[in-house]
Design an enzyme around this catalytic site. Structure first.
Site, PDB file in Angstrom:
ATOM      1  N   ASP A 224      38.643  35.297 -15.236  1.00 62.29           N
ATOM      2  CA  ASP A 224      38.415  34.662 -14.290  1.00 62.29           C
ATOM      3  C   ASP A 224      37.183  34.852 -13.314  1.00 62.29           C
ATOM      4  OD1 ASP A 224      38.458  32.194 -12.611  1.00 62.29           O
ATOM      5  OD2 ASP A 224      40.455  32.728 -11.734  1.00 62.29           O
TER       6      ASP A 224
ATOM      7  N   GLU B 197      41.013  30.905   1.974  1.00 58.83           N
ATOM      8  CA  GLU B 197      40.822  30.116   1.143  1.00 58.83           C
ATOM      9  C   GLU B 197      41.893  29.151   0.691  1.00 58.83           C
ATOM     10  OE1 GLU B 197      39.674  28.871  -3.407  1.00 58.83           O
ATOM     11  OE2 GLU B 197      41.243  30.225  -2.625  1.00 58.83           O
TER      12      GLU B 197
ATOM     13  N   ASP C 124      42.244  34.840  -1.215  1.00 60.09           N
ATOM     14  CA  ASP C 124      41.987  33.836  -1.924  1.00 60.09           C
ATOM     15  C   ASP C 124      43.282  33.215  -2.185  1.00 60.09           C
ATOM     16  OD1 ASP C 124      40.583  33.069  -4.543  1.00 60.09           O
ATOM     17  OD2 ASP C 124      42.354  33.972  -5.372  1.00 60.09           O
TER      18      ASP C 124
HETATM   19  C1  GLC Z   1      40.363  30.857  -6.221  1.00 58.37           C
HETATM   20  C2  GLC Z   1      39.002  31.358  -6.591  1.00 58.37           C
HETATM   21  C3  GLC Z   1      38.802  30.827  -7.892  1.00 58.37           C
HETATM   22  C4  GLC Z   1      39.999  31.325  -8.930  1.00 58.37           C
HETATM   23  C5  GLC Z   1      41.212  31.168  -8.473  1.00 58.37           C
HETATM   24  C6  GLC Z   1      42.464  32.093  -9.015  1.00 58.37           C
HETATM   25  O1  GLC Z   1      40.755  29.426  -5.985  1.00 58.37           O
HETATM   26  O2  GLC Z   1      38.173  30.540  -5.640  1.00 58.37           O
HETATM   27  O3  GLC Z   1      37.535  30.864  -8.455  1.00 58.37           O
HETATM   28  O4  GLC Z   1      39.896  30.911 -10.235  1.00 58.37           O
HETATM   29  O5  GLC Z   1      41.468  31.429  -7.057  1.00 58.37           O
HETATM   30  O6  GLC Z   1      41.982  33.391  -8.349  1.00 58.37           O
END
Ligand code: GLC
Length: 648
Positions: A142, A327, A285
């Site tokens: 990812d 985030e 995150d």
């Molecule tokens: C957040 C990141 C994304 C990722 C997800 C899982 O949303 O921005 O890119 O896939 O977390 O870690």
């Protein structure tokens, strides 16, 4: 017993490792933040322990580890901590500018990033977010968001010495380094996951695991899906465990069990160790997902906020120069809490920064609909910032533009929400439009999920055939960036946008990326475009020059600092977004036309509630005087300030 007297023994534990010369300042921080930390952790974890003493032993261990980390915090970082303690709004000023990129795509590796510092300086960047660079899972990972080791760098990007060297070089250039801190989950080859698979009971409890589908099915009734096509569901069957493990994202990303206090302690220590490497900001995150509760979407739970508040307290104690950025891609009403919340008496500090994902997504809707009503609802739903905090404003990032966060605002007009957002999604997938993006994780054209594509592809650069069409594409891209520069927050440029870089289809040939169309907007740095950046006859130059100029203007305008007031103005034509920044007597007016038509508007009418319309205005971008009736060309913006200076 008061909290303060309760915390005294912990103060001793933590200070035990600290050099004499640092004791007074650390003690002052403890006096201020330890009571909060204690209370928050007791509320979160108190009842996990058989008695108060057991909780106290656990907390003492956490503080002892924290003390050991503080004891080895490098001197320059300690000095930064001290400097920032006296200027707590340092990151919320009008000069702040973020830049975000993948290290390999931008510059090959950590050493390569150092070579690109001049580019960042030319833009005026003060904050560099490098997407995940810690050692990632072998194979699919990812884009690095499946971390296998929090204390090692992904080998192809460099090593810890490179990171420390880069953070030092950036600091010398006035740029703070931001690292992702992926705290919701670890990779399935992280040592904790491996130990769990081997049956170690301590580490099995680091994850949510279930012997059969009974509990998962119960949860699933209320949960959303992040990757409905390629990773449907929120639980994965793990053969080694013969159990189902909670995996909100990909099956190889195992959600951490934060109801286990040891998870919190280990993750907090990992974050503080990285801070000692020179990381000055952490992008936390997926913060919305940290706590699970039956019968809910398992997002934005009060305990998720407590976890962040406890992390903040620890950072205030151990590394107060460091920023936390949330985030949380959630509805507008849920966003402010990530910047702190008030109980009856105090503000509970949480993150310093939070992505304003609703603003970002709504600005793209306004462009499609040529109408700003939805955007205005987002404005109306965004309260003033708590002290010492800032929004993170942006146009694009490495993820899709998620439309579902806008459901509450999108349902305020008569049209059916699903139809409305699906139409937006189809527009950006190129359905009869200038945009050249794609729908994310949805084959069904009626489904609403997200949109992928570089900003330049979505604003019309890829489809433009004529000079006039290119002009409109540029105006659209600059309008979205202009909003992000003026809204009130730290704006972030996503790598490539400054050069109008378009999509990268090559991902379809890379097996580890092919299933995830977000790679469409993760192109490799284009040296040729970079070479054209000063030439206005090229798209790259036309955008680069304009952005650099807008940013120069922005730095002169204290009205654009994150904490300055913001008032939405009622422009009669709903294609126009008008708002005022700063106090009325020194205001900056932002006027943006989100339509392809030119629109005239009367400034006096806009300002009818403020008694300041008699003044002459000048557009800070063109430096031209503006009449009381002003015409906004298609997709154009004006940044109006008083011609004769501020009213005193
Ligand atoms: C957040 C990141 C994304 C990722 C997800 C899982 O949303 O921005 O890119 O896939 O977390 O870690």
């Amino acid at each position: 017993m008061s909290v303060a007297s309760n915390t005294a023994p912990f103060t001793h534990t933590l200070l035990a490792n600290i050099a004499q010369r640092m004791q007074a300042s650390i003690n002052a921080r403890l006096t201020k933040h330890l009571p909060d930390l204690y209370q928050t952790l007791q509320a979160l974890y108190g009842d996990q322990f058989s008695n108060e003493q057991a909780f106290a032993t656990w907390l003492a261990e956490l503080l002892q580890v924290t003390g050991e980390i503080i004891a080895v915090r490098p001197q320059p970082l300690q000095e930064l901590d001290t400097a920032r303690s006296t200027d707590k709004n340092w990151f919320a000023k009008e000069n702040m500018l973020g830049y975000c990129c993948y290290i390999d795509r931008f510059a090959g590796d950590l050493r390569g990033v150092q070579q690109r510092i001049p580019h960042l300086q030319e833009l005026g960047v003060t904050y560099l977010h490098l997407l995940p660079f810690l050692k990632a899972r072998a194979g699919e990972n990812d884009g690095g968001f499946a971390v296998a080791d929090f204390d090692a760098i992904e080998p192809r990007l460099g090593n810890m010495a490179d990171l420390e060297e880069l953070s030092t070089a950036l600091r010398a250039a006035g740029i703070s380094l931001c690292s992702d801190f992926i705290l919701n989950h670890v990779a399935d080859d992280h040592p904790w996951a491996i130990a769990a698979k081997l049956g170690d009971p301590r580490y099995r409890d680091y994850f949510y695991h279930y012997p059969d589908r009974t509990i998962p099915d119960n949860f699933e009734k209320h949960l959303g899906q992040i990757f409905p096509q390629v990773a449907p569901g929120n639980f994965s069957s793990v053969p080694e465990l013969q159990e189902w493990v909670w995996t909100t994202f990909y099956p190889y990303q195992w959600d951490l069990n934060y109801s286990n206090p040891n998870v919190f302690a280990d993750m907090a220590a990992a974050l503080l160790r990285l801070a000692n490497r020179g990381v000055e900001a952490f992008r936390l995150d997926s913060t919305a997902f940290l706590w699970k509760r039956t019968g809910t979407k398992c997002m934005n739970q009060p305990e998720a906020h407590q976890i962040l508040q406890a992390l903040r307290s620890l950072v205030e104690i151990a590394a107060p120069g460091v920023l936390l950025k949330a985030e949380a891609i959630v509805e507008t009403a849920e966003l402010p809490a990530y910047l702190g919340s008030k109980d009856e008496i105090n503000l509970k500090q949480e993150c310093h920064l939070a992505y304003h994902s609703s603003l970002m997504a709504a600005s793209w809707v306004a462009l499609t609909e040529q109408d700003t009503r939805l955007l205005r609802h987002v404005f109306a739903g965004t309260p003033m910032l708590p002290e010492q905090s800032s929004w993170l404003t942006y146009v694009r990032c490495h993820d899709d533009i998620g439309w579902n966060v806008l459901r509450p605002e999108a349902s305020m007009e008569a049209e059916d929400v699903q139809q409305r957002l699906a139409r937006v999604s189809r527009f950006y997938a190129g359905d009869g439009s200038y945009a050249r993006g794609a729908s994310f994780q949805a084959n069904d054209p009626a489904a609403v999920h997200g949109t992928v594509g570089m900003a330049a592809a979505l604003t019309g650069f890829s489809s433009a055939q004529t000079t006039a069409e290119k002009h409109l594409a540029r105006q659209r891209l600059l309008l979205l960036y202009g909003l992000s520069f003026c809204f009130g927050g730290m704006p972030l440029i996503y790598m490539g946008d400054e050069l109008a870089q378009t999509n990268d289809e090559a991902y379809q040939q890379v097996p580890a990326q092919a299933a995830d169309s977000r790679w469409l907007h993760r192109p490799v740095w284009d040296e040729e475009l970079y070479g054209q950046r000063h030439s206005s006859s090229h798209d790259a130059g036309a955008v680069f020059n304009a952005l650099v100029y807008m940013l120069q203007q922005r730095r002169q305008l204290p009205q654009l600092a994150a904490q300055a007031a913001r008032h939405l103005l009622n422009a009669k034509d709903s294609a126009v977004l008008a708002f005022m920044r700063g106090n009325p007597d020194e205001a900056l007016l932002f006027l943006g036309n989100f339509s392809e038509h030119s629109i005239s508007l009367n400034i006096a009418e806009l300002l009818v509630d403020y008694d300041i319309s008699g003044q002459g205005w000048v557009d800070q971008l063109s430096k031209l005087d503006v009449d009381i009736t002003v015409t906004l060309q298609a997709y154009s913006q004006l940044w109006l300030v008083r011609k004769y200076g501020n009213i005193v």
